[in-house]
Structure formats: structure tokens, C-alpha cells
Design a protein around this motif. Structure first.
Motif, PDB file in Angstrom:
ATOM      1  N   LEU A 120       0.826  -1.214   0.000  1.00 44.76           N
ATOM      2  CA  LEU A 120       0.000   0.000   0.000  1.00 44.76           C
ATOM      3  C   LEU A 120       0.858   1.260   0.000  1.00 44.76           C
ATOM      4  O   LEU A 120       0.506   2.251  -0.646  1.00 44.76           O
ATOM      5  N   ALA A 121       1.973   1.252   0.698  1.00 50.03           N
ATOM      6  CA  ALA A 121       2.885   2.404   0.677  1.00 50.03           C
ATOM      7  C   ALA A 121       3.509   2.547  -0.706  1.00 50.03           C
ATOM      8  O   ALA A 121       3.654   3.655  -1.224  1.00 50.03           O
ATOM      9  N   MET A 136       1.538   9.022  -6.690  1.00 46.65           N
ATOM     10  CA  MET A 136       2.218  10.318  -6.756  1.00 46.65           C
ATOM     11  C   MET A 136       3.022  10.429  -8.063  1.00 46.65           C
ATOM     12  O   MET A 136       2.980  11.458  -8.729  1.00 46.65           O
ATOM     13  N   LYS A 137       3.727   9.366  -8.405  1.00 43.68           N
ATOM     14  CA  LYS A 137       4.528   9.368  -9.636  1.00 43.68           C
ATOM     15  C   LYS A 137       3.660   9.545 -10.870  1.00 43.68           C
ATOM     16  O   LYS A 137       4.091  10.160 -11.848  1.00 43.68           O
ATOM     17  N   SER A 138       2.454   9.001 -10.841  1.00 42.55           N
ATOM     18  CA  SER A 138       1.589   9.010 -12.026  1.00 42.55           C
ATOM     19  C   SER A 138       0.958  10.372 -12.302  1.00 42.55           C
ATOM     20  O   SER A 138       0.409  10.600 -13.374  1.00 42.55           O
ATOM     21  N   ALA A 139       1.025  11.271 -11.340  1.00 46.69           N
ATOM     22  CA  ALA A 139       0.361  12.578 -11.477  1.00 46.69           C
ATOM     23  C   ALA A 139       1.296  13.622 -12.073  1.00 46.69           C
ATOM     24  O   ALA A 139       2.514  13.534 -11.938  1.00 46.69           O
ATOM     25  N   ASP A 140       0.695  14.609 -12.711  1.00 49.27           N
ATOM     26  CA  ASP A 140       1.453  15.784 -13.159  1.00 49.27           C
ATOM     27  C   ASP A 140       1.512  16.830 -12.055  1.00 49.27           C
ATOM     28  O   ASP A 140       2.443  17.625 -11.998  1.00 49.27           O
ATOM     29  N   THR A 185      -3.407  14.595  10.728  1.00 46.21           N
ATOM     30  CA  THR A 185      -4.225  13.483  11.192  1.00 46.21           C
ATOM     31  C   THR A 185      -3.328  12.246  11.265  1.00 46.21           C
ATOM     32  O   THR A 185      -2.326  12.145  10.558  1.00 46.21           O
ATOM     33  N   VAL A 186      -3.691  11.309  12.095  1.00 48.20           N
ATOM     34  CA  VAL A 186      -2.927  10.062  12.205  1.00 48.20           C
ATOM     35  C   VAL A 186      -2.925   9.338  10.857  1.00 48.20           C
ATOM     36  O   VAL A 186      -1.907   8.781  10.448  1.00 48.20           O
ATOM     37  N   ALA A 187      -4.046   9.344  10.161  1.00 48.02           N
ATOM     38  CA  ALA A 187      -4.138   8.647   8.870  1.00 48.02           C
ATOM     39  C   ALA A 187      -3.107   9.192   7.883  1.00 48.02           C
ATOM     40  O   ALA A 187      -2.425   8.422   7.196  1.00 48.02           O
ATOM     41  N   PHE A 188      -2.989  10.518   7.811  1.00 48.94           N
ATOM     42  CA  PHE A 188      -2.009  11.086   6.873  1.00 48.94           C
ATOM     43  C   PHE A 188      -0.582  10.861   7.357  1.00 48.94           C
ATOM     44  O   PHE A 188       0.289  10.474   6.580  1.00 48.94           O
ATOM     45  N   LYS A 189      -0.328  11.126   8.626  1.00 49.75           N
ATOM     46  CA  LYS A 189       1.035  10.977   9.145  1.00 49.75           C
ATOM     47  C   LYS A 189       1.536   9.556   8.967  1.00 49.75           C
ATOM     48  O   LYS A 189       2.697   9.334   8.617  1.00 49.75           O
ATOM     49  N   ASN A 190       0.660   8.588   9.147  1.00 44.28           N
ATOM     50  CA  ASN A 190       1.077   7.199   9.012  1.00 44.28           C
ATOM     51  C   ASN A 190       1.444   6.854   7.565  1.00 44.28           C
ATOM     52  O   ASN A 190       2.484   6.245   7.313  1.00 44.28           O
ATOM     53  N   ILE A 191       0.624   7.264   6.598  1.00 46.41           N
ATOM     54  CA  ILE A 191       0.976   6.956   5.201  1.00 46.41           C
ATOM     55  C   ILE A 191       2.203   7.766   4.784  1.00 46.41           C
ATOM     56  O   ILE A 191       3.035   7.279   4.017  1.00 46.41           O
ATOM     57  N   LEU A 192       2.353   8.967   5.299  1.00 43.31           N
ATOM     58  CA  LEU A 192       3.555   9.749   5.014  1.00 43.31           C
ATOM     59  C   LEU A 192       4.793   9.024   5.540  1.00 43.31           C
ATOM     60  O   LEU A 192       5.799   8.907   4.834  1.00 43.31           O
ATOM     61  N   ASP A 193       4.724   8.511   6.753  1.00 44.11           N
ATOM     62  CA  ASP A 193       5.860   7.797   7.331  1.00 44.11           C
ATOM     63  C   ASP A 193       6.196   6.546   6.524  1.00 44.11           C
ATOM     64  O   ASP A 193       7.361   6.306   6.188  1.00 44.11           O
ATOM     65  N   TRP A 194       5.201   5.737   6.205  1.00 46.80           N
ATOM     66  CA  TRP A 194       5.451   4.527   5.425  1.00 46.80           C
ATOM     67  C   TRP A 194       5.951   4.861   4.024  1.00 46.80           C
ATOM     68  O   TRP A 194       6.921   4.271   3.543  1.00 46.80           O
ATOM     69  N   ALA A 195       5.286   5.801   3.352  1.00 46.60           N
ATOM     70  CA  ALA A 195       5.667   6.146   1.969  1.00 46.60           C
ATOM     71  C   ALA A 195       7.073   6.724   1.906  1.00 46.60           C
ATOM     72  O   ALA A 195       7.823   6.461   0.958  1.00 46.60           O
ATOM     73  N   SER A 196       7.462   7.491   2.926  1.00 50.80           N
ATOM     74  CA  SER A 196       8.797   8.094   2.911  1.00 50.80           C
ATOM     75  C   SER A 196       9.898   7.045   3.053  1.00 50.80           C
ATOM     76  O   SER A 196      11.053   7.312   2.743  1.00 50.80           O
ATOM     77  N   ARG A 197       9.551   5.860   3.487  1.00 56.46           N
ATOM     78  CA  ARG A 197      10.521   4.767   3.553  1.00 56.46           C
ATOM     79  C   ARG A 197      10.677   4.107   2.179  1.00 56.46           C
ATOM     80  O   ARG A 197      11.704   3.514   1.886  1.00 56.46           O
ATOM     81  N   VAL A 198       9.651   4.219   1.341  1.00 58.78           N
ATOM     82  CA  VAL A 198       9.718   3.722  -0.035  1.00 58.78           C
ATOM     83  C   VAL A 198      10.499   4.722  -0.878  1.00 58.78           C
ATOM     84  O   VAL A 198      11.383   4.356  -1.650  1.00 58.78           O
ATOM     85  N   SER A 199      10.163   5.989  -0.725  1.00 57.91           N
ATOM     86  CA  SER A 199      10.845   7.080  -1.436  1.00 57.91           C
ATOM     87  C   SER A 199      10.790   8.318  -0.554  1.00 57.91           C
ATOM     88  O   SER A 199       9.698   8.809  -0.252  1.00 57.91           O
TER      89      SER A 199
END
Length: 182
Positions: A58-59, A66-70, A84-98
């Protein structure tokens, strides 16, 4: 042109999702993809959890979106003065991917709340940290007293002054992509 838009909240009735959707609709001749953070729900990030499960699909999917968007439009909900916890959590996980979560895309950051503060604290936080996450901020705006300034039945800003200001912010995003103003 593809615009990715989302409210940084997991609420099914998110006013920030409504605002992000409205702002994205101001970009004519664009395909708009609306994200729902509920589609990216993951365990609470920790280094221990990352060692256990690695980089969740999911991350990876979030980064791929994000890559697919202009360009990207995010409207931040504020919980206790921060993300929000929902955003902070996906931000934390996604930042480990990129580390560059926003993939060097032009972004507009918005925020709103029912109160007069308009979630300005979280908007300031997001704008200040944007450079660390690969965002090229083209504009930002806080909209106070959401229900007094936005008509939920028509899903449009009802306050003409705020509407005009938002159109100016979105026009900077459009100009950065070589398009015409709102």
C-alpha cells in the motif's frame, strides 16, 4: 494533464476531501484522480514494524500514485494542531519507499476546519516540511469557517472573495504545468 487530489483525513465526510475535490475541479482540461486515505490504511509505522513486514504494497502504491500525477492537490485536516494520524502514518510509510513522497511534483496545499483558524497550523507544518518530501509548492491557502464559506449541497465555495483567492492559488499550479489560468 493528471491532477491527484486528496483530503489528508480518513473521515468519510471529510471537509478537506470536499475542498481538495473542488480545487481540482478548477483545473480545466485535466483528468482528476481522487485518493481516499482509507485505501492506504496500514499498521502504525515503527522501525520494528518495518523490520517485520518490510515496505508494504500500500505504501508502494501510494508512491506510484504520486509518480503518475502531473500535479498534486492536498487539503490537510488538523487534529490537535498537527496532521491526522491517517495522513502521518501513510507519510511515514511512503517516505521509507521514497523520501521524495511528492516526487518533485508541483503541489498546492490547502487546509480547512469548521473554526476560524482554518487548520492554519497544520498547513504551515506541511508547507514548511514540503522541501524534505520532494514537493514543489506552488501555492497554499487556509480556508476558515468551512461551513460558512462552502456550500456542501453544490460542493462549491460560496464566499466569492475566498473563491477568487483559491482560483489564484490554483492558477499558479496550472501555470507551472504550462496551462492557462482558471
Amino acid at each position: 494533464m493528471k491532477i491527484l487530489a486528496f483530503g489528508a483525513s480518513s473521515s468519510k465526510t471529510s471537509i478537506n476531501r470536499a475542498l481538495a475535490t473542488y480545487a481540482a475541479s478548477l483545473v480545466s482540461d485535466a483528468t482528476v484522480e481522487l485518493l481516499d486515505l482509507n485505501d492506504f490504511e496500514l499498521p502504525i509505522f515503527s522501525e520494528d514494524k518495518e523490520k517485520e513486514i518490510g515496505q508494504p504494497k500500500l505504501a508502494q502504491n501510494f508512491i506510484a500514485k504520486m509518480k503518475s500525477a502531473d500535479a498534486i492537490i492536498v487539503s490537510f485536516a488538523e487534529h490537535n494542531g498537527t496532521y491526522t494520524v491517517a495522513f502521518k502514518n501513510i507519510l511515514d510509510w511512503a517516505s521509507r519507499v521514497s523520501r521524495e513522497v511528492y516526487q518533485q511534483k508541483p503541489v498546492v496545499f490547502l487546509a480547512t476546519s469548521p473554526g476560524p483558524g482554518g487548520a492554519a497550523s497544520v498547513l504551515n507544518m506541511a508547507t514548511t516540511s514540503a522541501q524534505f518530501f520532494g514537493a514543489t509548492v506552488k501555492g497554499s491557502m487556509s480556508i476558515p469557517s468551512f461551513y460558512e464559506n462552502f456550500d456542501m449541497s453544490s460542493l462549491q465555495l460560496s464566499n466569492q472573495k475566498i473563491k477568487y483567492e483559491l482560483e489564484l492559488v490554483v492558477s499558479e499550479l496550472i501555470k507551472s504545468l504550462g496551462g492557462k489560468n482558471v
